[in-house]
Design a protein around this motif. Structure first.
Motif, short mmCIF file in Angstrom:
data_model
loop_
_atom_site.label_atom_id
_atom_site.label_comp_id
_atom_site.label_asym_id
_atom_site.label_seq_id
_atom_site.Cartn_x
_atom_site.Cartn_y
_atom_site.Cartn_z
N GLN A 119 38.88 84.89 95.24
CA GLN A 119 38.03 84.53 94.45
C GLN A 119 37.18 85.51 93.69
OE1 GLN A 119 36.28 81.20 96.26
NE2 GLN A 119 38.29 80.01 96.36
N ALA A 120 36.72 86.55 94.53
CA ALA A 120 35.70 87.74 94.14
C ALA A 120 36.42 88.62 93.26
CB ALA A 120 35.09 88.28 95.47
N VAL A 121 37.57 88.96 93.38
CA VAL A 121 38.20 89.78 92.52
C VAL A 121 38.30 89.03 91.10
CG1 VAL A 121 40.80 90.58 91.77
CG2 VAL A 121 39.77 90.84 94.24
N ILE A 122 38.32 87.78 90.85
CA ILE A 122 38.36 87.33 89.53
C ILE A 122 36.79 87.48 89.04
CG2 ILE A 122 38.45 85.03 88.29
CD1 ILE A 122 40.95 84.10 89.99
N ALA A 123 35.92 87.03 89.75
CA ALA A 123 34.52 87.36 89.28
C ALA A 123 34.41 88.96 88.98
CB ALA A 123 33.44 86.81 90.58
N ASP A 124 34.88 89.73 89.67
CA ASP A 124 34.43 91.04 89.30
C ASP A 124 35.18 91.56 87.91
OD1 ASP A 124 33.41 91.28 91.89
OD2 ASP A 124 35.14 92.14 92.96
N VAL A 125 36.19 91.09 87.72
CA VAL A 125 37.03 91.80 86.63
C VAL A 125 37.24 90.92 85.42
CG1 VAL A 125 38.48 93.18 88.27
CG2 VAL A 125 39.34 91.00 87.35
N VAL A 126 36.56 89.83 85.48
CA VAL A 126 36.93 88.67 84.27
C VAL A 126 35.69 88.53 83.93
CG1 VAL A 126 37.85 86.46 83.63
CG2 VAL A 126 38.81 87.72 85.11
N ALA A 127 35.49 88.53 82.35
CA ALA A 127 34.08 88.11 81.82
C ALA A 127 33.67 86.72 82.16
CB ALA A 127 34.41 88.31 80.34
N PRO A 128 32.39 86.35 82.23
CA PRO A 128 31.96 85.27 82.59
C PRO A 128 32.50 83.83 81.92
CG PRO A 128 30.06 86.74 82.65
CD PRO A 128 31.34 87.38 82.12
N ASP A 129 32.58 84.13 80.53
CA ASP A 129 33.24 83.03 79.63
C ASP A 129 34.53 82.94 79.83
OD1 ASP A 129 33.78 85.36 78.28
OD2 ASP A 129 33.10 84.74 76.36
N GLU A 130 35.38 83.73 80.63
CA GLU A 130 36.62 83.43 80.77
C GLU A 130 37.14 83.28 82.28
OE1 GLU A 130 39.34 83.46 78.73
OE2 GLU A 130 38.08 83.96 76.77
N GLN A 131 35.97 83.26 83.20
CA GLN A 131 36.30 82.94 84.43
C GLN A 131 36.79 81.76 84.84
OE1 GLN A 131 32.55 83.91 86.94
NE2 GLN A 131 32.92 86.01 86.23
N VAL A 132 36.44 80.70 84.21
CA VAL A 132 36.96 79.32 84.41
C VAL A 132 38.45 79.24 84.21
CG1 VAL A 132 36.79 76.87 83.78
CG2 VAL A 132 34.57 78.06 83.82
N ARG A 133 38.80 79.80 83.12
CA ARG A 133 40.15 80.04 82.92
C ARG A 133 41.04 80.65 83.82
NH1 ARG A 133 43.71 82.90 79.18
NH2 ARG A 133 41.83 84.08 78.72
N ALA A 134 40.39 81.59 84.42
CA ALA A 134 41.19 82.50 85.36
C ALA A 134 41.22 81.90 86.61
CB ALA A 134 40.45 84.00 85.47
N TYR A 135 40.27 81.18 87.00
CA TYR A 135 40.23 80.26 88.43
C TYR A 135 41.23 79.23 88.25
CZ TYR A 135 36.20 82.75 90.47
OH TYR A 135 35.48 83.78 90.80
N GLY A 136 41.32 78.66 86.92
CA GLY A 136 42.14 77.45 86.69
C GLY A 136 43.67 78.13 86.77
N LEU A 137 43.89 79.07 86.32
CA LEU A 137 45.24 79.74 86.02
C LEU A 137 45.47 79.79 87.69
CD1 LEU A 137 47.81 80.91 84.76
CD2 LEU A 137 46.72 82.93 84.67
N LEU A 138 44.80 80.48 88.53
CA LEU A 138 45.05 80.58 89.78
C LEU A 138 45.44 79.28 90.52
CD1 LEU A 138 45.31 82.24 92.55
CD2 LEU A 138 42.78 82.14 92.50
N ASN A 139 44.68 78.34 90.34
CA ASN A 139 44.87 76.92 91.18
C ASN A 139 46.01 76.23 90.49
OD1 ASN A 139 42.49 76.13 92.92
ND2 ASN A 139 41.55 77.31 91.35
N ALA A 140 46.21 76.62 89.33
CA ALA A 140 47.54 75.87 88.77
C ALA A 140 48.97 76.63 89.29
CB ALA A 140 47.54 76.06 87.32
N ALA A 141 48.75 77.65 89.54
CA ALA A 141 49.92 78.49 90.05
C ALA A 141 50.00 77.97 91.41
CB ALA A 141 49.69 80.04 89.80
N LEU A 142 49.02 77.96 92.21
CA LEU A 142 49.31 77.48 93.56
C LEU A 142 49.81 75.98 93.53
CD1 LEU A 142 45.80 78.67 95.01
CD2 LEU A 142 48.14 79.93 95.10
N ALA A 143 49.34 75.14 92.65
CA ALA A 143 49.98 73.76 92.45
C ALA A 143 51.42 73.83 92.32
CB ALA A 143 49.27 72.93 91.48
N ALA A 144 51.79 74.74 91.39
CA ALA A 144 53.09 74.59 90.92
C ALA A 144 54.01 75.26 92.03
CB ALA A 144 53.27 75.62 89.66
#
Length: 407
Positions: A119-144
């Protein structure tokens, strides 16, 4: 309209690596079965082993957060996944009950280490206004990947339950190797502020503790669905196995809804609005479970609450990451993540008691009420946290410039 910049390569690689790992992450569902069938333990003893594993995961996540900030994200992910692989092999080859219990507890102690640095990798490299989408993509990939994991478990488990743990170990090693070879190397902590932040305790941050309290209530509700739904279906005269169908519907809803999160109206939602809308959808979906009289209504209700989950997923992690001081993101995310460990103990106890004394209507009505409380309280918690403007107000969509940058 759709928008948003392309997520960094490190995030895309991390998502792929974690999805590969998730494909094999099915063995824990069979831990109690392995303990009873292979070693002749009672169901109560097997439940005790499973509970010991759950308790061990709480310090595991905290250790992962501290290591992520001390030795680096990539090293900690690799260490955690390798530890999981070793413990899984130990369970697969255990010759007696005592040995199996030791390996199960060890697995719990390393099981969550890789979550905070991921989770920290995402916070490190993704702009704040895109972090929700990045975390969402990670969780969607895990769900799939979770849907594929169920099919793989059904195939592998026909041979021998021990093979489930062996395959799980293999996917852990593949994920660790992918992260080690493809993710950027850990940088050195150069600033004095970042170095000092490692000594500041996240447990003293009131804003974080408020988020932890809300996150724990949400996790209890969410785990009620995951743990109690099969029992509730049985109480209603439906087949407990139908819960698998509902879980698949939920995963499909979250995965299919990911492209919608790139739409301007959804992508620019402020955190308070998204939390209220998400929790209200959860309220409606769980109220639908309380009123359901057949499988079709359960399916429709699952789509509704999963749409709420789509709005919420990744939102809390992005908020918590914004609260962390420089160099403390891993520990902050780890402390917030203990909400799931606490809920892992509380959810089965409260859920079974509600089901026994209040029936399915009481169970789902109580969870719907909890979501309604979260919808009412979450905006106030966010205001009290003093969040950055990007989380408090609707965001303006990024404008793509000719050189490919965004402003």
């Amino acid at each position: 309209m759709r928008g948003g910049t392309r997520l960094p390569r490190a995030v895309r690689l991390l998502v792929v690596a974690r999805a590969v790992n998730r494909l094999g992450a099915f063995s824990l569902s069979f831990l109690t079965v392995l303990i009873t069938t292979r070693f002749g333990a009672s169901a109560a003893a097997a439940g005790g082993v499973s509970a010991a594993f759950g308790v061990a995961t709480v310090p595991s996540r905290l250790v992962g957060g501290r290591l992520a900030d001390r030795i680096g994200r990539r090293r900690t992910i690799v260490l955690g996944l390798t530890g999981c692989a070793v413990a899984q092999v130990g369970l697969a080859t255990a010759g007696g009950l005592v040995t199996a219990v030791c390996w199960a507890v060890l697995l719990g102690l390393v099981f969550e280490i890789y979550e905070p640095p991921s989770q920290a990798v995402i916070a490190d490299v993704v702009a704040p206004d895109e972090q929700v989408r990045a975390y969402g993509l990670l969780n969607a990939a895990l769900a799939a990947a979770g849907m594929g994991a169920g099919l793989l478990a059904a195939a592998v488990g026909r041979w021998d339950l021990r093979w489930l743990f062996a395959v799980d170990a293999l996917t852990c090693l593949l994920c660790a190797l992918t992260v080690r070879l493809l993710l950027p190397a850990d940088g050195r902590v150069a600033s004095a502020a970042a170095a000092r932040s490692t000594s500041a305790s996240p447990w003293r941050d009131r804003a974080l503790l408020r988020m932890l309290a809300a996150g724990t209530l949400f996790a209890v509700v969410y785990l009620q669905i995951m743990i109690t739904l099969p029992l509730a279906l049985d109480h209603e005269g439906l087949r407990p196995a139908d819960a698998g169908l509902l879980f698949t519907v939920s995963a499909l809803t979250v995965a299919a809804g990911q492209p919608l999160m790139r739409w301007r109206r959804l992508r620019t939602l402020s955190a308070p609005v998204a939390f209220v809308a998400g929790h209200l959808l959860l309220t409606v979906g769980l109220a639908g479970y309380a009123a359901a009289d057949g499988l079709a209504v359960h399916v429709a209700s699952t789509v509704v609450w999963s749409a709420g989950d789509l709005l919420l997923v990744g939102r809390a992690q992005a908020v918590v990451a914004s609260l962390a001081p420089p160099g403390g993101t891993g520990r902050y995310l780890a402390v917030y993540g203990t909400s799931w460990g606490i809920a892992g103990v509380a959810a089965p106890l409260t859920g079974t008691q509600l089901l026994e004394h209040a029936g399915t209507v009481g169970l789902w009505s109580a969870t719907a009420l909890a979501c309604l409380v979260l919808a009412a309280l979450q905006p106030a918690l966010l205001r009290a946290a003093g969040l950055p403007r990007a989380h408090r107000e609707p965001r303006s969509p990024a404008v793509e410039l000719p050189d490919g940058t965004a402003h």
